[in-house]
Motif scaffolding. Structure first.
Motif, PDB file in Angstrom:
ATOM      1  N   ILE A 235       0.843  -1.206   0.000  1.00 36.20           N
ATOM      2  CA  ILE A 235       0.000   0.000   0.000  1.00 36.20           C
ATOM      3  C   ILE A 235       0.875   1.251   0.000  1.00 36.20           C
ATOM      4  CG2 ILE A 235      -1.640   1.351   1.345  1.00 36.20           C
ATOM      5  CD1 ILE A 235      -2.873  -1.290   2.290  1.00 36.20           C
ATOM      6  N   SER A 236       1.902   1.258   0.837  1.00 36.96           N
ATOM      7  CA  SER A 236       2.795   2.415   0.905  1.00 36.96           C
ATOM      8  C   SER A 236       3.478   2.653  -0.434  1.00 36.96           C
ATOM      9  CB  SER A 236       3.841   2.201   2.003  1.00 36.96           C
ATOM     10  OG  SER A 236       4.754   3.273   2.033  1.00 36.96           O
ATOM     11  N   ASN A 237       3.991   1.598  -1.031  1.00 45.13           N
ATOM     12  CA  ASN A 237       4.682   1.719  -2.317  1.00 45.13           C
ATOM     13  C   ASN A 237       3.739   2.243  -3.404  1.00 45.13           C
ATOM     14  OD1 ASN A 237       7.192   1.080  -3.911  1.00 45.13           O
ATOM     15  ND2 ASN A 237       5.727  -0.182  -5.015  1.00 45.13           N
ATOM     16  N   TYR A 238       2.501   1.744  -3.389  1.00 44.19           N
ATOM     17  CA  TYR A 238       1.515   2.211  -4.381  1.00 44.19           C
ATOM     18  C   TYR A 238       1.265   3.715  -4.240  1.00 44.19           C
ATOM     19  CZ  TYR A 238      -2.967   3.368  -6.386  1.00 44.19           C
ATOM     20  OH  TYR A 238      -3.969   4.007  -7.078  1.00 44.19           O
ATOM     21  N   LEU A 239       1.016   4.160  -3.036  1.00 45.68           N
ATOM     22  CA  LEU A 239       0.692   5.572  -2.828  1.00 45.68           C
ATOM     23  C   LEU A 239       1.890   6.479  -3.117  1.00 45.68           C
ATOM     24  CD1 LEU A 239      -1.478   5.221   0.386  1.00 45.68           C
ATOM     25  CD2 LEU A 239      -2.274   5.810  -1.914  1.00 45.68           C
ATOM     26  N   ILE A 240       3.074   6.082  -2.702  1.00 42.91           N
ATOM     27  CA  ILE A 240       4.267   6.887  -2.982  1.00 42.91           C
ATOM     28  C   ILE A 240       4.473   7.048  -4.484  1.00 42.91           C
ATOM     29  CG2 ILE A 240       6.805   6.879  -2.847  1.00 42.91           C
ATOM     30  CD1 ILE A 240       6.458   5.570  -0.057  1.00 42.91           C
ATOM     31  N   ASN A 241       4.218   5.993  -5.226  1.00 43.66           N
ATOM     32  CA  ASN A 241       4.488   6.021  -6.665  1.00 43.66           C
ATOM     33  C   ASN A 241       3.332   6.551  -7.502  1.00 43.66           C
ATOM     34  OD1 ASN A 241       7.174   5.103  -6.660  1.00 43.66           O
ATOM     35  ND2 ASN A 241       6.466   3.019  -6.272  1.00 43.66           N
ATOM     36  N   THR A 242       2.317   7.132  -6.855  1.00 42.12           N
ATOM     37  CA  THR A 242       1.269   7.805  -7.619  1.00 42.12           C
ATOM     38  C   THR A 242       1.754   9.147  -8.156  1.00 42.12           C
ATOM     39  OG1 THR A 242       0.380   8.787  -5.588  1.00 42.12           O
ATOM     40  CG2 THR A 242      -0.642   6.728  -6.378  1.00 42.12           C
ATOM     41  N   SER A 243       2.896   9.595  -7.689  1.00 43.02           N
ATOM     42  CA  SER A 243       3.418  10.896  -8.130  1.00 43.02           C
ATOM     43  C   SER A 243       4.935  10.831  -8.280  1.00 43.02           C
ATOM     44  CB  SER A 243       3.063  11.987  -7.117  1.00 43.02           C
ATOM     45  OG  SER A 243       3.642  13.224  -7.471  1.00 43.02           O
ATOM     46  N   SER A 244       5.461  11.670  -9.146  1.00 42.46           N
ATOM     47  CA  SER A 244       6.911  11.807  -9.300  1.00 42.46           C
ATOM     48  C   SER A 244       7.432  13.029  -8.551  1.00 42.46           C
ATOM     49  CB  SER A 244       7.272  11.927 -10.780  1.00 42.46           C
ATOM     50  OG  SER A 244       6.650  13.074 -11.347  1.00 42.46           O
ATOM     51  N   SER A 251       5.427  12.988   1.448  1.00 44.87           N
ATOM     52  CA  SER A 251       4.226  13.067   2.286  1.00 44.87           C
ATOM     53  C   SER A 251       3.577  11.697   2.440  1.00 44.87           C
ATOM     54  CB  SER A 251       3.224  14.062   1.682  1.00 44.87           C
ATOM     55  OG  SER A 251       3.763  15.364   1.663  1.00 44.87           O
ATOM     56  N   TRP A 252       3.471  10.963   1.320  1.00 45.79           N
ATOM     57  CA  TRP A 252       2.891   9.628   1.391  1.00 45.79           C
ATOM     58  C   TRP A 252       3.769   8.686   2.224  1.00 45.79           C
ATOM     59  CZ3 TRP A 252      -1.830   8.739   1.291  1.00 45.79           C
ATOM     60  CH2 TRP A 252      -2.689   9.281   0.338  1.00 45.79           C
ATOM     61  N   LEU A 253       5.072   8.823   2.105  1.00 46.53           N
ATOM     62  CA  LEU A 253       5.970   8.024   2.927  1.00 46.53           C
ATOM     63  C   LEU A 253       5.676   8.269   4.406  1.00 46.53           C
ATOM     64  CD1 LEU A 253       8.556   6.270   3.381  1.00 46.53           C
ATOM     65  CD2 LEU A 253       9.852   8.407   3.314  1.00 46.53           C
ATOM     66  N   PHE A 254       5.581   9.537   4.777  1.00 43.83           N
ATOM     67  CA  PHE A 254       5.321   9.907   6.171  1.00 43.83           C
ATOM     68  C   PHE A 254       3.968   9.369   6.625  1.00 43.83           C
ATOM     69  CE2 PHE A 254       3.769  12.681   9.507  1.00 43.83           C
ATOM     70  CZ  PHE A 254       4.877  12.829  10.334  1.00 43.83           C
ATOM     71  N   ILE A 255       2.938   9.588   5.820  1.00 40.89           N
ATOM     72  CA  ILE A 255       1.575   9.198   6.198  1.00 40.89           C
ATOM     73  C   ILE A 255       1.451   7.686   6.341  1.00 40.89           C
ATOM     74  CG2 ILE A 255      -0.821   9.104   5.379  1.00 40.89           C
ATOM     75  CD1 ILE A 255      -0.266  11.881   4.090  1.00 40.89           C
ATOM     76  N   THR A 256       1.976   6.946   5.363  1.00 43.75           N
ATOM     77  CA  THR A 256       1.803   5.486   5.396  1.00 43.75           C
ATOM     78  C   THR A 256       2.631   4.847   6.511  1.00 43.75           C
ATOM     79  OG1 THR A 256       3.480   5.252   3.647  1.00 43.75           O
ATOM     80  CG2 THR A 256       1.166   5.284   2.974  1.00 43.75           C
TER      81      THR A 256
END
Length: 309
Positions: A235-244, A251-256
């Motif tokens: 899940i974390s990897n998916y959300l982080i890679n939604t943007s470049s 932010s996604w790294l921190f949140i997840t």
């Protein structure tokens, strides 16, 4: 250990050494750079020049620098998404199986040389890697191990086999240099994002890993990080890679990490493999014992049915 060294291509024995090279009986030589022998095969995907110029390959020591604010937050403040809870216990138990002055080879030691030498303090621990980022004893490619047959009491390769371009050959080499009756400790992911690019080649199921060591008996298997960790990492990897964009990714790294860091504790309930938990764990640890019995593929496959449901 110099008496066991052979040329990775010709298998000629080491004859002598100078300050800057190893000299072999067939008159070939390989370089010593800043005190560390570089023993690459001519067929390796790694080469001597990359080590000499310190080109980054499979690892970059800068990721450990916590004076960098990003590394400090990632490594010191945020909870991890997965954790090998049993690693210390596993290595302590392995240590009891080794006698005084047993010779242990660590493949792909990375930054953990001090850790391994402490865990196996009564043994002679030889460290190796494909780069000089953390100053191993020897630099070589595990597809072409520059040591003679049957010379190590244990070979340990943790989170390395997925980075081998030919795991079948790699595992043949591990078995070759292990003494009969010696141990092989192999740890690898089944489910984990692509990393250390481009040196990331394979993932291994339970039966896939077993099939790579036909000359060995399995004496212990363990799920190092289980299905819950796999869910959190995915899940974390998916959300982080939604943007470049760096800010969004950070932010996604921190949140997840904050929201999903607790999931890994569920894996403490299911450390041993069975036919349910081997479906999608993050990783495995196998302890093999080399016995040179030539097992047929069907025999290796049938061992799976011995797992409890």
């Amino acid at each position: 250990m110099h008496k066991y060294i052979i040329h990775p291509d010709t298998h000629s024995k080491l004859a002598s050494q100078t300050e800057d090279c190893f000299l072999f009986e067939d008159k070939s030589k390989l370089r010593i750079h800043n005190g560390t022998p570089i023993l690459f095969s001519i067929d390796s995907i790694f080469n001597e020049e990359d080590v000499i110029i310190a080109r980054k390959t499979t690892q970059d020591s800068a990721h450990l620098d916590t004076s960098n604010i990003k590394n400090f937050i990632r490594r010191k403040l945020l909870p991890s998404l997965c954790n090998d809870f049993n690693i210390d216990k596993r290595y302590d138990e392995l240590s009891t199986l080794l006698s005084e002055r047993s010779i242990v080879l660590i493949i792909g030691v990375g930054e953990k040389a001090a850790y391994y030498k402490n865990k196996f303090s009564h043994c002679v621990v030889i460290t190796s890697d494909v780069h000089n980022e953390f100053k191993p004893d020897y630099i070589f490619d595990g597809h072409y191990i520059p040591f003679s047959d049957n010379c190590f009491d244990m070979v340990l390769a943790a989170q390395v086999i997925e980075h081998t371009i030919n795991p079948w050959k790699f595992c043949q080499e591990l078995q070759r240099v292990t003494k009969i009756g010696g141990l092989l400790q192999i740890e690898a992911p089944q489910t984990f994002p692509y990393h250390a690019e481009p040196y990331d080649f394979f993932r291994f199921t339970y039966t896939g890993m077993r099939s790579l060591f036909p000359q060995c008996a399995v004496i212990h298997t363990e799920i190092t990080e289980g299905n819950a960790s796999m869910v959190a990492v995915t899940i974390s990897n998916y959300l982080i890679n939604t943007s470049s964009k760096r800010l969004i990714r950070s932010s996604w790294l921190f949140i997840t990490r904050i929201l999903l860091g607790w999931l890994k504790y569920l894996d403490k309930l299911q450390a041993l493999p069975n036919r349910r938990t081997v479906s999608m764990p993050k990783g495995y640890a196998f302890t093999f014992k080399k016995d040179t019995v030539q097992r047929k593929p069907i025999e290796l496959l049938n061992e799976f049915y011995e797992l409890k449901r």
